[in-house]
Design a protein around this motif. Structure first.
Motif: not given
Lengths: 279, 462
Positions: B111-126
């Motif tokens: 679960g955390k791995e999946q959330a981390a993926e979202v984090f990193s893609s959102l972080g890049q966009t940001s």
């Protein structure tokens, strides 16, 4: 030559019979006598041996350009210079026959006998009544409340202020106008019944009307007191004083009847000063 | 990351400043007199336009971004985080961030791995968005500023207004921080007063909050309202403050008079700084001085007279606190006594008053408002002082005015309530906030009183 001998004899007699008041050549009583007065502020000499007599019940003006030592001389007369740490005074100053700088003399008593009015009106932050009552209180001059009230009222009367302030003696003295404040300071000085009143440019912070009021007052006061005034205004000196002394660079240049000094001075420097060539 | 951007913006600021000057001279045809303002102001104008909007955006981004990302991740992975408690959710997000952006991961799961993926893609966009926006703002500011620089342009007014806005902002920070602290005190106290009635707190005479619950674990949250009476603390505080003022007021005032009117210049030049060093001694040093030196001395002295003195006494704490606040009284009083004009002293001396008569009858009355406010500042300082009383006054909430007994103060109790592990919703802990509010109200009232005294009597002399 003959004159010098008379003066010598006289001063010799004064030393012998100290109770007898000193008199001038014209027979006027000398209230205060300065002999060879030298004043130093640290290393700087402000007065270079001044001999000056103050005659009783007369107004004596001290005039001269700024820094000439006239205020310094005035402040020697009641030892106000004592409050300045670096100030040293040499020579003799006599009040009647008492040496003012005698180590045994009580400065407090001296200043009660030789009062002072300052350049800028400096009423205490107290009521008008308390301002005048200050001196009598510290010297214990009044017997009871009624006596004190009498002293205050008569002092204010003599200073020509009573009519203006009689209904508001409880109000602060600082609330009066500049001229009234200065007359309050004069009343405060009179309240201790001094013999001599020293005035250090008493009108320099006042407007012409207030100045005229104070000048009138000086003339009335000299019936009872001996007055010495330092002033920058030669007209004022001419108006109020009987005798004038001209100081320059720490020396007394000449002293004489005001009329003579202003119309027929002996010294070129006096001539230059009164005609406005310097100062 | 933030600091890199900030440094780059500083560079932009400096460059724009230099270029703005150059540009101003250029449009004026090197005629200095043709310009409305000095060239430096045009530099400032351009620098502010180029860097300030971008810098504001940078800060706003830094504050908003993490929360925004959290919300987006939670809504994207709602099925994973469903059913997690608040603390668990925080741990989950913390780990997911650590996986995505680097950091120490407590333990990872799918679960955390999946959330981390979202984090990193959102972080890049940001990051991309942030960089683009900042560049656009810098470029836009430069372009607009460059275009508007003209000889008649009032660059000085613009710069002065910006500087004023910055100054207002800084004072607003101080004011809002104060308001924030007061509000937090008020709200936490309200929570306390929901459990304990105000009157029981303000008028109660029994203080022992450490036994807030009758027996371990019995009926959690049911606080005994009888044991939160603040009166003993107030009495202790007042007793110690009174002793301190009794020491500090005469010593401080008399030394101020000596320093201002009697001491020669060299003595004053040495004595005044030495006295002020007292104010520089850390209060914790005073504290152990009181506890280890003064208290045993008083105890021994009392015993030799046949008195019973507890080893922690109000007298020891009060005496040392008094010494601590001497410099407040003496330094402030010395300033106000010196401010009394010399002409008043001369006037008094000219009437034949001695130096002590002058001080007693003229100088002190004229300086009174300042002296009162100095004393009141010293009192507020003594009331709020903590370290000395923690070490030397004791913890027992005795209601006594005997200075030889141990008493406790408001500040000491705040410390003991908050030291160690605490739960932030029990009456015992919240009591600390209520005490803080009480203390704040007392010192505030004293300060207002002092200000009024000063205002009322100000400018008695001119």
């Amino acid at each position: 030559m003959a004159l010098e001998m008379t003066t010598d004899t006289e001063s010799a007699m004064n030393t012998m019979i100290s109770a007898r008041p000193a008199v001038s050549a014209e027979g006027e009583t000398l209230k205060m006598r300065g002999r060879n007065v030298k004043v130093f502020y640290g290393d700087k000499q402000a007065l270079h041996g001044v001999d000056l007599d103050i005659r009783k019940n007369q107004v004596t003006s001290l005039i001269g350009p700024s820094g000439c030592g006239k205020s310094t001389f005035l402040r020697c007369l009641n030892r106000m210079n004592d409050t300045i740490d670096i100030c040293r005074v040499q020579g003799d100053i006599l009040l009647d026959n008492d040496d003012v700088y005698d180590p045994h003399i009580d400065v407090v008593e001296l200043r009660a006998r030789v009062g002072m009015v300052f350049q800028k009106p400096n009423p205490f932050p107290k009521s008008i009544f308390e301002n005048v009552a200050y001196g009598p209180r510290i010297h214990g001059l009044a017997q009871g409340k009624a006596d004190l009230e009498n002293i205050v009222a008569s002092s204010l009367q003599r200073a020509g202020l009573f009519e203006e302030v009689k209904d508001r003696l409880d109000e602060p003295g600082t609330g009066l106008s500049g001229g009234q404040q200065q007359r309050l300071c004069i009343a405060r000085a009179i309240a201790v019944s001094p013999e001599v009143i020293l005035m250090d440019e008493p009108c320099s912070a006042l407007d012409p009307i207030a100045t005229a009021r104070v000048e009138e007052l000086m003339d009335e006061l000299r019936q009872n007191y001996t007055i010495v005034i330092v002033t920058h205004s030669m007209q004022q000196a001419a108006r109020v004083s009987q005798r004038t002394a001209f100081f320059h660079l720490g020396n007394l240049v000449e002293e004489g009847l005001t009329n003579d000094i202003f119309t027929n001075p002996n010294d070129q420097r006096t001539q230059d000063y009164i005609t406005g060539r310097f100062g | 990351m933030f600091w890199t951007y900030a440094a780059l913006l500083l560079l932009v600021f400096v460059t724009a400043n230099v270029y703005g000057r150059f540009r101003a001279m250029q449009v004026a045809g090197n005629q200095l007199s043709a310009l409305h303002s000095r060239p430096g102001y045009y530099g400032g104008y351009l620098a502010i336009l180029a860097a300030l909007p971008a810098f504001t955006l940078l800060i706003a981004w830094e504050i908003v971004e993490p929360r925004l990302l959290d919300t987006m991740v939670i809504s994207a992975k709602a099925e994973i985080v469903a059913g997690l408690s608040k603390a668990e959710l925080q741990a989950f997000l913390r780990d997911a961030r650590a996986i995505a952006f680097g950091g120490i991961v407590a333990f990872s799961d799918a679960g955390k791995e999946q959330a981390a993926e979202v984090f990193s893609s959102l972080g890049q966009t940001s990051l991309f968005l942030k960089t683009t926006l900042i560049l656009a703002l810098v470029a836009g500011g430069m372009w607009y500023g460059n275009r508007t620089i003209a000889p008649a342009m009032r660059a000085r007014h613009f710069v002065e207004r910006t500087v004023m806005a910055l100054l207002i902002l800084c004072s607003a920070v101080a004011i809002f921080t104060t308001i924030g602290i007061v509000l937090s005190l008020v709200f936490e106290s309200l929570m306390f007063f929901r459990q304990i009635p105000v009157l029981d707190f303000v008028l109660g005479t029994h203080w022992s909050p450490q036994s807030a619950f009758e027996g371990a674990g019995a009926e959690q949250g049911e606080a005994n309202t009888e044991i939160f009476g603040a009166i003993p603390l107030l009495v202790g505080t007042m007793l110690i403050t009174a002793i301190a003022i009794l020491v500090a007021a005469p010593v401080g005032l008399l030394s101020a008079i000596y320093l201002s009117d009697y001491a020669s210049t060299p003595v004053r030049a040495i004595a005044k700084p030495v006295l002020e060093i007292l104010a520089g001694i850390p209060t914790v040093v005073y504290g152990f001085f009181a506890a280890l030196t003064v208290a045993p001395f008083i105890r021994g002295w009392g015993e030799s007279l046949g008195l019973s003195v507890s080893s922690e006494s109000a007298l020891a704490a009060g005496l040392v606190m008094g010494i601590m606040i001497i410099p407040f009284v003496s330094s402030l009083s010395d300033d106000v006594i010196n401010a009394v004009p010399q002409s008043l002293r001369d006037g008094s001396a000219g009437l034949g008053a001695t130096r002590s008569e002058t001080i007693r009858r003229v100088v002190l009355p004229a300086a009174l408002p300042g002296i009162v406010s100095a004393l009141i500042l010293a009192i507020s300082r003594a009331i709020g002082e903590t370290m000395i009383v923690v070490m030397a006054a004791g913890l027992a909430a005795n209601m006594t005015v005997n200075p030889l007994e141990a008493v406790t103060t408001v500040t000491v109790q705040i410390v003991t309530l908050l030291v160690g592990d605490q739960e932030f919703d029990s009456a015992k802990t919240l009591a600390a906030f209520a005490l803080g509010l009480l203390l704040f109200c007392i010192t505030l009232a004293l300060n207002i009183f002092a200000l009024r005294v000063v205002k009322k009597y100000r400018e008695q002399y001119d």
